[in-house]
Design an enzyme around this catalytic site. Structure first.
Site, mmCIF file in Angstrom:
data_model
loop_
_atom_site.group_PDB
_atom_site.id
_atom_site.type_symbol
_atom_site.label_atom_id
_atom_site.label_comp_id
_atom_site.label_asym_id
_atom_site.label_seq_id
_atom_site.Cartn_x
_atom_site.Cartn_y
_atom_site.Cartn_z
ATOM 1 N N HIS A 1 0.837 -1.207 0.000
ATOM 2 C CA HIS A 1 0.000 0.000 0.000
ATOM 3 C C HIS A 1 0.877 1.265 0.000
ATOM 4 C CE1 HIS A 1 -3.698 2.317 1.215
ATOM 5 N NE2 HIS A 1 -2.765 3.126 1.693
ATOM 6 N N GLU A 2 1.785 1.333 0.949
ATOM 7 C CA GLU A 2 2.606 2.546 1.066
ATOM 8 C C GLU A 2 3.543 2.687 -0.131
ATOM 9 O OE1 GLU A 2 1.581 4.622 3.089
ATOM 10 O OE2 GLU A 2 0.388 3.324 4.382
ATOM 11 N N HIS B 1 1.788 4.461 -2.857
ATOM 12 C CA HIS B 1 1.843 5.919 -2.691
ATOM 13 C C HIS B 1 3.202 6.452 -3.160
ATOM 14 C CE1 HIS B 1 -1.873 6.805 -0.564
ATOM 15 N NE2 HIS B 1 -1.635 5.910 0.382
ATOM 16 N N GLU C 1 -4.641 7.895 -2.907
ATOM 17 C CA GLU C 1 -5.102 6.620 -2.342
ATOM 18 C C GLU C 1 -5.410 5.611 -3.452
ATOM 19 O OE1 GLU C 1 -4.789 6.063 0.721
ATOM 20 O OE2 GLU C 1 -6.023 4.315 1.208
HETATM 21 ZN ZN ZN Z 1 -3.047 5.235 1.841
#
Ligand code: ZN
Length: 511
Positions: free
Chosen positions: A269-270, A273, A299
């Protein structure tokens, strides 16, 4: 004329570079605060951050910037909309106007209320007693309303706050999208609950060595395309990513021996980003364009990699053999299909940050509705827990046992920041909308993922999303990348198909 033009733009870019340097220094201080800073540093750090951010704000909203913008808007009136020059002028104007509309006293009052709200919220949450937090929330609602009034809006106060985080989006548009989600998801959640036994995730709790998890996760994100020459991974209580500069986009993660998902999916997830930040164009560095188009678009990149790639069958066809060889004891007797099913288990739960793909957006819908009602005076502060619990029951079928697991769970209402929550749902929807177009453009995507090849996919995201930074509003970006403004349809189709198959739901129920 041409010389004069480039001189003015050069002057503006010099100011913007300073603003950017000040903001980025603040980001590094925040990163340090969440990773390595000793507890005694809290007071000093708050002062340093406040000084840097105040300097950045004063510099950006100066009369000098206003005059430069007035001249540059005229000089670049005919420049192509998507050129770096026209976009810098346009986006700086938006930031400048919003910054000028908010009086310094109001900003200071909001900052003060936020720092008072935090301990009140912590105490209330600890004691699971909403009444301890009620006065602080009342103050924060009032300040959110005053900020909305200062910024101005046509129809609903929430419009002003939403436009600040998701430029160009209105409460009405979003309410219609949420409504469509509600119609589709509430019955799907109930259907899945009736077939809950179809997915067993017991193996995810069997114990996984933390160091091995960390190195495995780092290896995975590297292979997805996260560049460690321009990034790094550290530990923090709440995982986050920080884009400090094109050469420095960091991630943090957390790791639990007793639950596999946290470290790997949190890291993916990170990294999603941070890959966004690593892909932004060189020509927009040290300008307001060097950032995500919005929190929602940011996101979308993390959710894209975490869920649409990381929780897909082709992904595990590639990675499962190596995972099993790293954790032979915990994964003994578990085949690839069983593991794929486990990491996709869907079950209504109380805590938003732990929610699965299907139920997650219902948590956001609930907060979106309550924030609007509070802002418009339709819901009294003291009635928040009751309103929360009633909606939770109706959307997710659960009886909330106490305020800690209900209205007090998120830190967001402890500070003055209404309008941020919808970004999480926008991110989910955008990830599926982009994936629909990716599949049309890269027909053998699944075969590539099965081979562990992610370069074509990352290249698509770079070209259509990353390189533009904040040049376009979310809907402008989506129109360019997919031909449509934000829509919930691709996401609804995606979860119906995926979870319909996982839980053996009938076509009628799933479709
Ligand atoms: Zn996030």
């Amino acid at each position: 004329m041409a010389v004069k033009t480039s001189e003015k733009l050069h002057q503006l870019r010099e100011v913007l570079a300073e603003v950017s340097d000040l903001s980025r220094a603040a980001l590094l201080l925040e990163w340090d605060q969440e990773t390595y800073m000793p507890p005694g540093g809290v007071q000093g750090r708050a002062e340093q951050l406040s000084t840097l951010l105040k300097l950045a704000h004063v510099r950006l909203t100066s009369d000098e910037v206003g005059h430069l913008l007035d001249d540059l808007e005229e000089e670049y009136a005919d420049a192509p909309f998507d050129s770096d020059e026209a976009s810098i002028v346009r986006v700086t104007r938006r930031d400048y106007d919003q910054g000028r509309k908010l009086p310094a006293e109001l900003i200071a009052e909001a900052a003060h209320a936020s720092s008072m709200g935090r301990p009140a919220w912590e105490k209330a949450r600890h004691e699971a007693d909403f009444s301890i937090f009620a006065a602080a929330l009342e103050k924060n609602v009032e300040l959110n309303r005053r900020i909305a009034d200062a910024l101005g809006y046509k129809e609903r106060p929430y419009d002003a706050l939403l436009d600040r985080s998701e430029p160009g989006m209105t409460t009405g548009e979003l309410a219609a999208i949420f409504d469509e989600l509600k119609q589709a998801i509430v019955p799907l959640v109930a259907d899945i609950a009736r077939h809950a036994g179809a997915v067993d995730d017991a193996m995810l709790y069997r114990g996984y060595d933390p160091d091995l998890q960390l190195s495995y996760a780092l290896d995975v994100v590297k292979r997805l395309g996260y560049d460690l020459e321009r990034g790094r991974q550290d530990l923090s209580t709440h995982p986050f990513s920080t884009g400090i500069s094109p050469g420095d986009a960091r991630i943090t993660t957390r790791v639990s021996r007793d639950f596999f998902n946290e470290c790997l999916f949190g890291s993916i997830h990170e990294a999603g980003h941070s890959m966004y930040n690593q892909g932004m164009g060189a020509g927009i560095d040290r300008t307001p364009l060097w950032d995500g188009a919005s929190p929602g678009i940011h996101e979308s990149q993390s959710r894209f990699w975490e869920n649409l790639v990381g929780r897909s069958r082709p992904f595990w066809r590639h990675f499962y053999p190596s995972l099993q060889s790293v954790f032979p004891d915990s994964l003994r007797g578990v085949d690839e299909e069983a593991f794929y099913r486990a990491v996709n288990k869907s079950q209504p739960s109380f805590i938003r940050v732990e929610a699965d793909e299907v139920t997650y957006n219902m948590h956001i819908l609930l907060r979106f509705e309550l924030e609007n009602e509070l802002l418009e005076g339709k819901l009294a502060i003291k009635d928040v827990p009751e309103a929360w619990n009633a909606r939770f029951k109706s959307y997710l079928g659960l009886d909330v046992p106490n305020d800690r697991e209900g209205a007090l769970q998120d830190i967001h209402w402890s500070f003055v920041g209404f309008g941020i929550f919808p970004g999480y749902t926008i991110g989910n929807l955008v990830s599926a909308q982009l994936m629909e177009k990716v599949r049309a453009d890269i027909p053998d995507l699944d075969a590539q993922i099965e081979q562990g090849q992610f370069a074509t996919l990352l290249g698509w995201l770079r070209k259509n999303v990353h390189v533009h930074g904040r040049k376009f509003t979310p809907n402008e970006l989506l129109e360019r990348a997919t031909g449509k403004p934000l829509t919930a349809k691709p996401w609804i189709a995606y979860v119906r198909k995926k979870f319909g198959a996982l839980y053996g739901l009938s076509d009628r129920a799933a479709g």
